[in-house]
Design an enzyme around this catalytic site. Structure first.
Site, short mmCIF file in Angstrom:
data_model
loop_
_atom_site.label_atom_id
_atom_site.label_comp_id
_atom_site.label_asym_id
_atom_site.label_seq_id
_atom_site.Cartn_x
_atom_site.Cartn_y
_atom_site.Cartn_z
CD GLU A 1 -6.53 -4.54 -8.78
OE1 GLU A 1 -7.43 -4.47 -7.95
OE2 GLU A 1 -5.58 -3.09 -8.86
CG HIS B 1 -10.80 -3.47 -0.72
ND1 HIS B 1 -10.19 -4.14 0.08
CD2 HIS B 1 -10.19 -3.94 -1.80
CE1 HIS B 1 -8.78 -3.87 -0.59
NE2 HIS B 1 -9.46 -4.02 -1.44
CD GLU C 1 -6.44 -7.37 -6.30
OE1 GLU C 1 -4.81 -6.55 -5.80
OE2 GLU C 1 -7.51 -6.53 -5.79
CG HIS D 1 -11.22 -6.04 -3.52
ND1 HIS D 1 -11.74 -5.80 -4.43
CD2 HIS D 1 -9.75 -5.71 -3.78
CE1 HIS D 1 -11.14 -5.07 -4.66
NE2 HIS D 1 -9.45 -4.85 -4.62
CG HIS E 1 -1.98 -1.14 0.82
ND1 HIS E 1 -3.29 -1.66 2.03
CD2 HIS E 1 -2.40 -1.63 0.02
CE1 HIS E 1 -3.81 -1.96 1.57
NE2 HIS E 1 -3.56 -3.08 0.68
CG ASP F 1 -3.96 -0.86 -6.19
OD1 ASP F 1 -4.69 -0.87 -7.49
OD2 ASP F 1 -3.69 -1.84 -5.99
CG ASP G 1 -8.26 -1.70 -7.52
OD1 ASP G 1 -7.34 -1.12 -7.74
OD2 ASP G 1 -8.82 -2.88 -6.89
#
Length: 469
Positions: A429, A374, A406, A367, A252, A269, A280
């Site tokens: 992803e 999310h 991803e 997800h 992250h 990302d 995403d």
């Protein structure tokens, strides 16, 4: 001040969603549901953070103004309002400073509510609305302030007990009902999500084209943000990750000021939010425009893992199937490259059984995706019996569910890892819609194969060079 002329509201979509909730509440015995929007949040002094509505509230209303609350009365008598909005009053002076407000009457007409009142009247109306109703449906815990208000309304009703007025006999969490609805996307939602994916893909292409050794991470982030807004998105769906070199091994990592150097991979990302829906996308590409042999070796493993997960994504399989498919490919690749010691593990099954891959692949393969990046919804079948190991079964995928795919590999410098792979972080992803026979990828307008990425970057450099001549 007139209503914005470009505003388009799919009134029937939101009205139908409210009717579905009302039907579910009637089947559960009736009662009243309370759905608030998000509060404004102070950033510092007299400046607020950019406002973003609550997803559950927006899902049922399409209404984006702050200071609003929806009431759904599944026990309303014939002729009484079932969907009631509380919102800010019309105020010409405040509109001069802050922009257009619908006001109760404007909102009722534009969004199809049965009734609407000013937000300032909420304490006067809510005790009356919940009085003599069998149940209150509300998600306690999201806001301490509103939780206190709700308790106050219930107490105000209880205080009338000697007059024969009764408070709701039960309080139920409304979110499981809404989560189940939001898991399956309708045509209106899918159209927005496809467009969000297209905009985000444009942004990634632009960042790839702009990348050169010497560029800073925040410069690439700027290319992304420009493209989001240029094509009509409201902004990023989450904090953009733009990571050069070893920073790509931090899952992250926020876009910083690190310089992309020749030989680095860049992991981005990042994606936009459009009309309340997130996209995403992650892509990994070389700062120089050419992958090194080691980078390409690991990249092709991750790409093969993603393809295995894509092939496993279809209606009728469980949510875990794509992850298991990706893990097997990644584990085999880690063995083949020697990143995982082949002397210690005899087979890919051993690698998986001992989770030796988790040092280099520590997250899941996807997800839920929707209004939230999310998105809401259980990943396991809450009502299903536990299996022989005592675990709750994974949820079965159904058409029009939307999720990310991803996989990644993150290889930090370590004595027991071949040096040519040090500090390589790769994630790929895409966003997928589950179909009866497979899945539709919404984000493949940005290249994913090595040759295609290199061709895009080389073409951009050739074009920039010609423009300078």
């Amino acid at each position: 001040m007139n209503q914005p002329t470009e505003l388009t509201i799919a009134v029937d979509v939101y009205r139908q969603r409210r009717e579905r909730v009302l039907t579910a509440l009637r089947e559960a015995g009736g009662g009243v549901a309370i759905v608030p929007t998000a509060p404004e949040v102070l950033r510092n002094r007299d400046a607020d953070y950019p406002y973003r509505h609550d997803s559950y509230f927006y899902y049922l209303t399409g209404f984006t103004e702050p200071e609003a609350l929806l009431v759904l009365d599944a026990s309303a008598a014939s002729g009484e309002p079932r969907s009631i909005l509380f919102c800010r009053a019309k105020n010409v002076e405040r509109e001069t400073w802050e922009g257009f407000r619908f006001g109760p009457e404007g909102a009722r007409e534009a969004f199809g509510f049965d009734a609407a009142f000013t937000f300032d009247e909420i304490d006067a109306h809510l005790p009356h609305l919940i009085a003599d109703k069998p149940a209150l449906h509300y998600a306690f815990g999201a806001s301490a302030e509103l939780d206190g208000q709700v308790r106050g309304w219930v107490e105000a009703v209880r205080a009338q007990g000697r007059s024969g007025v009764t408070a709701p006999g039960a309080i139920h969490d409304l979110l499981p009902v809404l989560d189940e609805m939001r898991l399956i996307k309708d045509a209106h939602e899918l159209a927005i999500m496809r467009r969000a994916g297209q905009i985000s893909a444009k942004a990634h292409r632009r960042a790839m084209a702009a990348c050169r050794p010497g560029v800073r991470e925040y410069e690439l982030e700027a290319e992304l943000l420009y493209t989001f807004r240029k094509h009509g998105a409201q902004g990023p769906a989450y904090g953009s990750i733009v990571a050069a070199g070893a920073n790509a091994c931090v899952l992250h990592y926020p876009a910083g000021n690190a310089i992309a150097r020749d030989g680095d991979l860049i992991l981005i990302d990042a994606a936009c939010e459009l009309d309340g829906y997130a996209s995403d996308i992650t892509r990994t590409f070389p700062a120089s425009g050419r992958f090194t042999p080691a980078q390409r070796e690991l990249y092709d493993i991750v790409l093969a893992a993603q393809q295995a997960a894509i092939d496993a994504t279809r209606a009728g399989v469980d949510f875990e199937a794509p992850h298991q498919a990706a893990v097997r490919v990644l584990a085999q690749g880690l063995l083949d490259t020697g990143i995982i010691d082949r002397q210690r593990f005899a087979s890919v099954d051993d690698v998986i059984a001992e989770r030796a891959y988790a040092r280099f692949y520590m997250h899941r393969t996807g997800h839920w995706l929707g209004m939230d990046v999310h998105d809401c919804g259980d990943y396991r079948e809450r009502s299903a019996p536990r299996d022989e190991q005592g675990a709750i079964p994974w949820r079965t995928l159904k058409p029009s569910m939307t999720l990310t795919i991803e996989p990644g590999l993150y290889v930090r410098a370590a004595d027991d890892v071949p040096e040519r792979y040090w500090n390589i972080g790769i994630r790929i992803e895409d966003d997928a819609i589950v179909t009866a026979t497979g899945c539709e990828l919404m984000t493949r307008d940005v290249p994913v194969k090595v040759d295609e990425i290199e061709a895009l970057m080389q073409a951009a450099r050739a074009s920039a060079g010609a423009a300078c001549e």
